[in-house]
Design a protein around this motif. Structure first.
Motif, short mmCIF file in Angstrom:
data_model
loop_
_atom_site.label_atom_id
_atom_site.label_comp_id
_atom_site.label_asym_id
_atom_site.label_seq_id
_atom_site.Cartn_x
_atom_site.Cartn_y
_atom_site.Cartn_z
N ARG A 110 0.82 -1.21 0.00
CA ARG A 110 0.00 0.00 0.00
C ARG A 110 0.86 1.26 0.00
NH1 ARG A 110 -4.11 -2.80 4.31
NH2 ARG A 110 -5.69 -3.46 2.81
N LEU A 111 1.99 1.21 0.68
CA LEU A 111 2.91 2.35 0.72
C LEU A 111 3.41 2.66 -0.69
CD1 LEU A 111 4.30 4.16 2.94
CD2 LEU A 111 6.24 2.57 2.78
N LEU A 112 3.82 1.62 -1.43
CA LEU A 112 4.31 1.83 -2.79
C LEU A 112 3.18 2.28 -3.71
CD1 LEU A 112 6.85 -1.08 -3.44
CD2 LEU A 112 7.18 1.10 -2.28
N ALA A 113 2.01 1.68 -3.55
CA ALA A 113 0.87 2.06 -4.39
C ALA A 113 0.54 3.54 -4.21
CB ALA A 113 -0.34 1.19 -4.06
N THR A 114 0.54 3.99 -2.97
CA THR A 114 0.26 5.40 -2.69
C THR A 114 1.32 6.30 -3.31
OG1 THR A 114 -0.86 4.83 -0.62
CG2 THR A 114 -0.06 7.09 -0.84
N ALA A 115 2.58 5.91 -3.20
CA ALA A 115 3.67 6.70 -3.78
C ALA A 115 3.57 6.75 -5.30
CB ALA A 115 5.01 6.13 -3.35
N LEU A 116 3.02 5.71 -5.89
CA LEU A 116 2.83 5.66 -7.34
C LEU A 116 1.65 6.51 -7.80
CD1 LEU A 116 3.49 1.85 -7.88
CD2 LEU A 116 4.86 3.71 -8.87
N GLY A 117 0.83 6.96 -6.83
CA GLY A 117 -0.30 7.83 -7.15
C GLY A 117 -1.62 7.11 -7.33
N ALA A 118 -1.72 5.88 -6.82
CA ALA A 118 -2.95 5.10 -6.97
C ALA A 118 -4.08 5.72 -6.17
CB ALA A 118 -2.72 3.67 -6.52
N PRO A 119 -5.32 5.58 -6.63
CA PRO A 119 -6.48 6.10 -5.89
C PRO A 119 -6.59 5.49 -4.50
CG PRO A 119 -7.10 5.52 -8.14
CD PRO A 119 -5.72 4.98 -7.93
N HIS A 120 -6.88 6.31 -3.51
CA HIS A 120 -6.94 5.88 -2.12
C HIS A 120 -7.93 4.74 -1.92
CE1 HIS A 120 -8.10 6.08 2.17
NE2 HIS A 120 -6.86 6.50 2.38
N ASN A 121 -9.08 4.81 -2.58
CA ASN A 121 -10.10 3.78 -2.36
C ASN A 121 -9.65 2.41 -2.86
OD1 ASN A 121 -10.44 4.94 -5.08
ND2 ASN A 121 -12.17 3.52 -5.25
N LEU A 122 -8.79 2.38 -3.88
CA LEU A 122 -8.27 1.10 -4.36
C LEU A 122 -7.13 0.60 -3.47
CD1 LEU A 122 -8.24 1.66 -8.23
CD2 LEU A 122 -10.00 0.55 -6.83
N VAL A 123 -6.31 1.52 -3.00
CA VAL A 123 -5.18 1.15 -2.15
C VAL A 123 -5.67 0.50 -0.86
CG1 VAL A 123 -3.24 2.03 -0.80
CG2 VAL A 123 -3.68 2.94 -3.10
N TYR A 124 -6.75 1.04 -0.29
CA TYR A 124 -7.23 0.56 1.01
C TYR A 124 -8.52 -0.27 0.90
CZ TYR A 124 -3.56 3.30 3.07
OH TYR A 124 -2.33 3.79 3.41
N LYS A 125 -8.82 -0.73 -0.27
CA LYS A 125 -9.96 -1.63 -0.46
C LYS A 125 -9.72 -2.92 0.33
CE LYS A 125 -12.03 -4.33 -4.23
NZ LYS A 125 -11.91 -4.63 -5.68
N ALA A 126 -10.75 -3.45 0.97
CA ALA A 126 -10.61 -4.70 1.71
C ALA A 126 -10.27 -5.84 0.75
CB ALA A 126 -11.90 -5.02 2.45
N PRO A 127 -9.14 -6.50 0.94
CA PRO A 127 -8.71 -7.55 0.01
C PRO A 127 -9.61 -8.78 0.06
CG PRO A 127 -6.87 -6.76 1.35
CD PRO A 127 -8.13 -6.24 1.98
N THR A 128 -9.87 -9.34 -1.12
CA THR A 128 -10.63 -10.58 -1.22
C THR A 128 -10.16 -11.37 -2.43
OG1 THR A 128 -12.82 -11.55 -1.61
CG2 THR A 128 -12.46 -9.32 -2.45
N ALA A 129 -10.00 -12.68 -2.25
CA ALA A 129 -9.67 -13.55 -3.39
C ALA A 129 -10.90 -13.77 -4.26
CB ALA A 129 -9.13 -14.89 -2.89
N ASP A 130 -12.07 -13.75 -3.63
CA ASP A 130 -13.36 -13.89 -4.32
C ASP A 130 -13.41 -15.13 -5.21
OD1 ASP A 130 -15.98 -13.17 -4.73
OD2 ASP A 130 -15.54 -11.83 -6.41
N LEU A 131 -13.03 -16.27 -4.67
CA LEU A 131 -13.07 -17.52 -5.42
C LEU A 131 -14.24 -18.41 -5.00
CD1 LEU A 131 -9.27 -18.52 -5.41
CD2 LEU A 131 -10.58 -17.52 -7.31
N GLU A 132 -14.79 -18.15 -3.83
CA GLU A 132 -15.83 -19.02 -3.29
C GLU A 132 -17.23 -18.52 -3.65
OE1 GLU A 132 -14.87 -20.23 0.97
OE2 GLU A 132 -13.52 -18.55 0.66
N GLU A 133 -18.06 -19.40 -4.12
CA GLU A 133 -19.43 -19.02 -4.47
C GLU A 133 -20.38 -19.15 -3.29
OE1 GLU A 133 -20.63 -20.98 -8.10
OE2 GLU A 133 -18.69 -20.58 -9.02
N LEU A 134 -20.02 -19.98 -2.31
CA LEU A 134 -20.85 -20.08 -1.12
C LEU A 134 -20.64 -18.89 -0.19
CD1 LEU A 134 -20.56 -23.89 -0.25
CD2 LEU A 134 -22.38 -22.72 -1.50
N ALA A 135 -19.51 -18.21 -0.36
CA ALA A 135 -19.21 -17.01 0.43
C ALA A 135 -18.61 -15.96 -0.48
CB ALA A 135 -18.27 -17.33 1.58
N PRO A 136 -19.40 -15.43 -1.41
CA PRO A 136 -18.86 -14.48 -2.40
C PRO A 136 -18.31 -13.22 -1.74
CG PRO A 136 -21.27 -14.50 -2.43
CD PRO A 136 -20.85 -15.63 -1.58
N GLY A 137 -17.15 -12.78 -2.25
CA GLY A 137 -16.54 -11.57 -1.73
C GLY A 137 -15.97 -11.69 -0.34
#
Length: 275
Positions: free
Chosen positions: A199-226
């Motif tokens: 996240r530190l590098l992403a911020t320094a690169l100028g990435a949008p804050h909402n994407l940098v601090y978005k809650a991470p998810t693999a999102d592979l499971e259909e019984l528990a999406p997201g």
């Protein structure tokens, strides 16, 4: 001060405990140089990376794009190809598109993996095998991850390219990747970074804050999406990063982390061979 076990694990995973705010640009430059060197020495001319909408692929993608731009400025042939790899319709597609807008890749393409995944799952059968819904969902999630990597390697084959991975120290510590799926790649430019450092590098690169601090998810499971990564772990990225950085942690979190590291050792190892 970390325990001897923490120190050994951090060393094994290549963690740089000295990377803090203020040292981002030097670290960005070092990793861009790494990407340039790997691509130049390989004889290949493209980099291929799946873009999910999370901070890891966002950061790796931007580093790749900057690397190929520098190579072209040096008179070498190089391009970055960003690949969207949805399964049917992705819930956070807007974030993936925002990531592409930020990265500005040379090329972007889409491979919907749904037909391949459904086709394979429909043809996997063993006499007497009646898996539970939970096991089926888990297996299908791994098939999704491996299908995405198959697609990326196909594109790399077509373009004389290398496949880029997004593995970093926090995920490596927890074994939170699919073996020969998102864990398969030719180069991993985020390796050794804690989540907070990504996240530190992403911020320094100028990435949008909402994407940098978005809650991470693999999102592979259909019984528990997201399902969020931290829910799957049973501890937080703050716990995991603290462990890697040598800080004293909550005993219950340390126990979870060390169990996960031991249980997933096979994921971080090359295939075993006879002595």
């Amino acid at each position: 001060m970390g325990t001897a076990k923490q120190d050994a694990i951090a060393k094994e995973l290549g963690v740089n405990r000295q990377l803090v705010q203020g040292g981002e640009q030097a670290e960005i430059n070092r990793r861009i140089d790494f990407i340039k060197g790997v691509l130049s020495n390989s004889g290949c001319i493209s980099l291929v990376l799946g873009i999910s909408g999370g901070v890891d692929s966002l950061t790796a993608g931007k580093l790749c794009q900057l690397a190929v731009e520098q190579l072209r400025a040096e008179g070498k042939q190089a391009e970055f190809i960003a690949v969207r790899l949805p399964y049917k319709t992705q819930a956070d597609e807007a974030d993936a598109q925002a990531s592409l807008d930020f990265i500005k890749p040379d090329q972007a393409t889409v491979v919907n993996i749904a037909d391949a995944v459904e086709g394979l799952m429909a043809n996997v059968a063993l006499d007497g095998l009646v898996p539970s819904a939970g096991l089926t969902d888990f297996t299908k999630g791994n098939v999704k991850a491996r299908t995405r990597m198959v697609a990326q390697y196909a594109i790399a084959n077509f373009t004389n390219g290398l496949v880029v991975g997004t593995d970093h120290a926090a995920e490596a510590l927890m074994g939170f990747f699919t073996k020969f799926g998102d864990g398969a790649c030719d180069l991993a430019p985020l390796s050794g970074l804690c989540k907070s450092q990504v996240r530190l590098l992403a911020t320094a690169l100028g990435a949008p804050h909402n994407l940098v601090y978005k809650a991470p998810t693999a999102d592979l499971e259909e019984l528990a999406p997201g399902k969020h990564d931290e829910a799957a772990y049973g501890c937080t990225y703050e716990d995991i990063d603290g462990y890697l950085l040598g800080k004293e942690g909550k005993p219950e979190a340390v126990a979870i982390i060390e169990r996960a590291f031991a249980r997933t050792a096979h994921k971080r190892a090359l295939p075993r061979v006879p002595d």
